[in-house]
Design a protein around this motif. Structure first.
Motif, short mmCIF file in Angstrom:
data_model
loop_
_atom_site.label_atom_id
_atom_site.label_comp_id
_atom_site.label_asym_id
_atom_site.label_seq_id
_atom_site.Cartn_x
_atom_site.Cartn_y
_atom_site.Cartn_z
N THR A 28 6.65 7.93 -19.38
CA THR A 28 7.59 8.82 -18.72
C THR A 28 8.59 9.41 -19.72
O THR A 28 8.79 8.87 -20.81
CB THR A 28 8.40 8.08 -17.63
N ILE A 29 9.22 10.52 -19.32
CA ILE A 29 10.22 11.17 -20.17
C ILE A 29 11.11 12.02 -19.27
O ILE A 29 10.64 12.53 -18.25
CB ILE A 29 9.52 12.03 -21.25
N PRO A 105 6.15 17.28 -14.89
CA PRO A 105 7.47 16.95 -15.45
C PRO A 105 7.82 15.49 -15.17
O PRO A 105 7.56 14.99 -14.09
CB PRO A 105 8.41 17.90 -14.71
N TYR A 107 6.50 13.09 -17.01
CA TYR A 107 5.43 12.27 -17.59
C TYR A 107 4.89 12.94 -18.85
O TYR A 107 4.93 14.15 -18.99
CB TYR A 107 4.28 12.10 -16.60
N ILE A 108 4.37 12.11 -19.77
CA ILE A 108 3.76 12.64 -20.98
C ILE A 108 2.24 12.55 -20.83
O ILE A 108 1.71 11.48 -20.52
CB ILE A 108 4.19 11.83 -22.23
#
Lengths: 162, 542
Positions: A28-29, A105, A107-108
């Motif tokens: 996540t980010i 958005p 998550y990577i």
């Protein structure tokens, strides 16, 4: 008859399965601070050579463009895409390749691939992201491995944005 | 025989369904024109996405739901041979669907909710769009309850007897829908509406996609239900054959109930918020759900062969020539199977996730579901309407040549639309584009295929107009004395069926159990993850 067809289908499927995997780990980010700190600050986007010789390409999608807009990648080298979105859901595929990634958005997304030959490829956003969705096309320039090393030499990150 | 009250109810459902269908079809054709090389770049792409939202919402929710509901009421009365219980509730449910459709389409037509029928949070449109969809779904839940109530009343009066197959299948479809709609309902009620109404400003986009995938694939099997019911209980009778196996039909329907839901994450193969283990699980279950379709294809082909042989067909293939090819139902089922074959093969490709890398979110996918839904499924909706119409109007439906022309046009049109889509999809052409730069050397060779699909769309519009014309002429034709409505009879009379194939408790338990297993973990995992909510983005910037 049906069951036989199904079993054959499943066997073919299973054998293929071990060959490659879809995006796997969940990372996540926070999209609100992407541009300030961490992996996806602007100076860190584009292609970078890892110590083991593989290449990592970092991309951010936002309405209605990708950053960088032109990705430079070498042939015959393991390439890992790491990508995320700064606003809504995006995605991209690179025409004529297997590369296909959803950008959600928060998550990577990661995707591993290898490019076989030099080419200029199109990379459209393939998920509806708003009224400007149809304008959101980026480009991928696949260059010969040696040429890539020449262009990337000494630079931390490289792209083909002019 | 249908009572007058039920006839009015069913006609209301069918006419609203077909009106929504025609409108949405015209919008779809307009979109193909706009993005084709025949038209300049649209100056306001928002209009394009407005049209896509209306097309998708009408075709995915309103049209198939109303067909299933109308057909369901007809089956309840015709198969159980008892007056429909809850006629008033049925009208209330219809009213909610109408109210919901209007509530949802008002903001869409004003351009306040161009978020497509799949919503795409964190993009958020006008709250009334989502409220309207909730009303439609709540209306449909009343129908689900009525189907269950009618069945149970019959069972009480006929203890120990096998439930007539049409009603068994119909109720399976109703229960399937009830549980299918829960995923999107949770997404709208707990995630989207709090934001759309202004109580919250962030949303977990990944979790929302997981909830929606629960609905997004199973809804296809719900669209499929009226078609499969028609395969089993209308086709063999209409072409003068027998149903090869009543038990096989029941097994197919309960398998759909069990396997439709725990597979939806195959829509999320490229997503970052689901682990690859879960993706593999869902891919395997997706393979399982092909079983009821393969069983159906086998059973129906066998039933059709019986018809051919009863009509004097001989030899390994001679029975095919002996089939009543002038009968619209025969034509419809043949076309439907061809499209189901191609569409199903495409579906197996989508399911195998390495192959999916090439075509995920390209025009291939648009081609796939138009071929399955618009082709294999909807062509049987036409056949259902043709079969039921005299029993709804009390008048003869005589334009058999028009019906055949209509079915041929639809079949050819659908192939002309979807085959080029599959092809350009493999070349990497993305979906949901309001325009393409055909002057670009990479895209220029694909331009011609987009033009071809526009021509195919014209055939579809012509076919739909013919369809409406046939039905309208049916209202104006001479009154006839109706024969009793019959469903197909199986080769071996159904005197006894196992309890498991005469009731739903076991299958519903499996359906809920498997969904909880295959969705519970990823949902719990995402809910437990910190920092997954992201700022919502309004679809319209004022």
């Amino acid at each position: 008859m049906g069951i036989v067809a199904l079993l054959v289908g499943m066997m073919a499927y299973m054998s293929l399965h071990w060959a490659s995997m879809p995006p796997s780990r969940i990372e996540t980010i926070d999209p609100a601070t992407l541009h300030i700190a961490g992996e996806f600050v602007e100076a860190n986007l584009g292609s970078g050579v890892e110590p083991n010789g593989s290449v990592t390409v970092r991309v951010v999608g936002n309405r209605y463009s990708f950053t960088p807009q032109c990705l430079l990648v070498p042939t015959d080298t393991p390439v890992t895409f790491r990508a995320t979105s700064a606003d809504v859901v995006h995605g991209f595929n690179i025409a004529k390749t297997n590369v296909n990634v959803m950008l959600v958005p928060g998550y990577i997304a990661t995707f591993k691939t290898k490019f076989k030959e030099p080419a200029d490829l199109e990379m459209p956003c393939h998920e509806f992201c708003g009224v400007g969705h149809a304008t959101m096309w980026a480009h991928v320039k696949v260059v010969d491995k040696a040429e890539f090393e020449k262009q990337a030499g000494g630079k931390r990150r490289v792209s083909c944005v002019k | 025989m249908l009572s007058n009250g039920s006839r009015r109810l069913i006609l209301a459902h069918f006419w609203l369904a077909f009106a929504a269908f025609l409108l949405a079809l015209v919008l779809g054709e307009w979109q193909m024109y706009i993005r084709s090389p025949l038209h300049d770049w649209i100056s306001n792409p928002e209009l394009y996405y407005r049209a896509v939202t209306a097309h998708g919402s009408a075709m995915a929710y309103v049209f198939p739901l109303l067909v299933a509901m109308g057909f369901g009421y007809a089956i309840a009365e015709l198969a159980l041979k008892q007056p429909l219980i809850g006629l008033r509730w049925a009208w209330a449910s219809f009213g909610l669907v109408v109210l919901g459709t209007v509530t949802a389409m008002a903001p869409v037509s004003m351009g306040l909710a161009s978020v497509l029928y799949t919503f795409y949070p964190p993009m958020i449109g006008n709250a009334f769009f989502y409220i309207g969809i909730v009303l439609v779904v709540v209306g449909s839940w009343i129908w689900v309850a009525l189907m269950g109530i009618n069945l149970n009343a019959w069972k009480k009066a006929h203890s120990g007897e096998p439930v007539p197959l049409p009603m068994f299948a119909n109720v399976a479809g109703a229960y399937l829908w009830a549980w299918t709609s829960v995923g999107a309902a949770m997404e709208i009620l707990f995630q989207i509406l709090p934001v759309a109404l202004g109580f919250k400003s962030t949303i977990d986009a990944g979790l929302a996609r997981v909830f929606f995938s629960w609905t997004l694939h199973a809804i296809v099997y719900f669209w499929l239900m009226p078609t499969y019911i028609a395969f089993y209980v209308l086709v063999p009778r209409a072409i003068g054959g027998r149903l090869y196996s009543d038990a096989m039909a029941r097994i197919s329907f309960v398998l759909f109930l069990v396997f439709s839901m725990p597979i939806g994450m195959h829509h999320l193969f490229q997503d970052p918020q689901v682990g690859s283990g879960m993706k593999f699980m869902h891919a395997v279950f997706t393979a399982m759900v092909s079983v009821p379709t393969l069983l159906t294809i086998f059973t129906i082909c066998a039933s059709v062969e019986i018809a051919g042989r009863l009509r004097g067909g001989k030899g390994a293939l001679g029975w095919i020539a002996a089939l009543p090819w002038k009968n619209p139902m025969m034509l419809a089922v043949a076309f439907s199977f061809v499209m189901l074959g191609f569409g199903g093969a495409g579906g197996l490709i989508n399911m195998s996730y390495q192959l999916d890398f090439v075509i995920h979110n390209t025009q291939w996918v648009t081609g796939h579901f138009h071929l399955i839904f618009g082709g294999a499924i909807v062509i049987m909706y036409f056949a259902i309407a043709y079969d039921l119409w005299p029993h709804l109007t009390g008048r003869a439906l005589e334009s058999v040549r028009l019906m055949r022309a209509q079915l041929w046009l639809w079949f050819i049109g659908m192939l002309v639309v979807t085959f080029p889509w599959h092809f350009v999809g493999i070349l990497g052409m993305p979906r949901r584009m309001a325009y393409f730069d055909y002057s670009h050397p990479a895209l220029a060779p694909q331009a011609i295929y987009v033009t071809v699909t526009f021509v195919g769309g014209l055939l579809l519009v012509a076919s739909a107009v013919l369809f409406i014309l046939v039905l309208v002429r049916g209202h104006l034709a001479n009154r006839i004395t109706l024969p009793e409505f019959r469903f197909s009879t199986p080769v071996h009379a159904t005197t006894r069926v196992p309890v498991a194939l005469n009731s739903f408790a076991l299958w519903i338990a499996l359906m809920i159990g498997l969904t909880v297993v295959n969705y519970g973990f990823p949902i719990a995992q995402l809910m437990a993850l910190p920092q997954t909510s992201v700022p919502a983005v309004p679809s319209v910037v004022k």
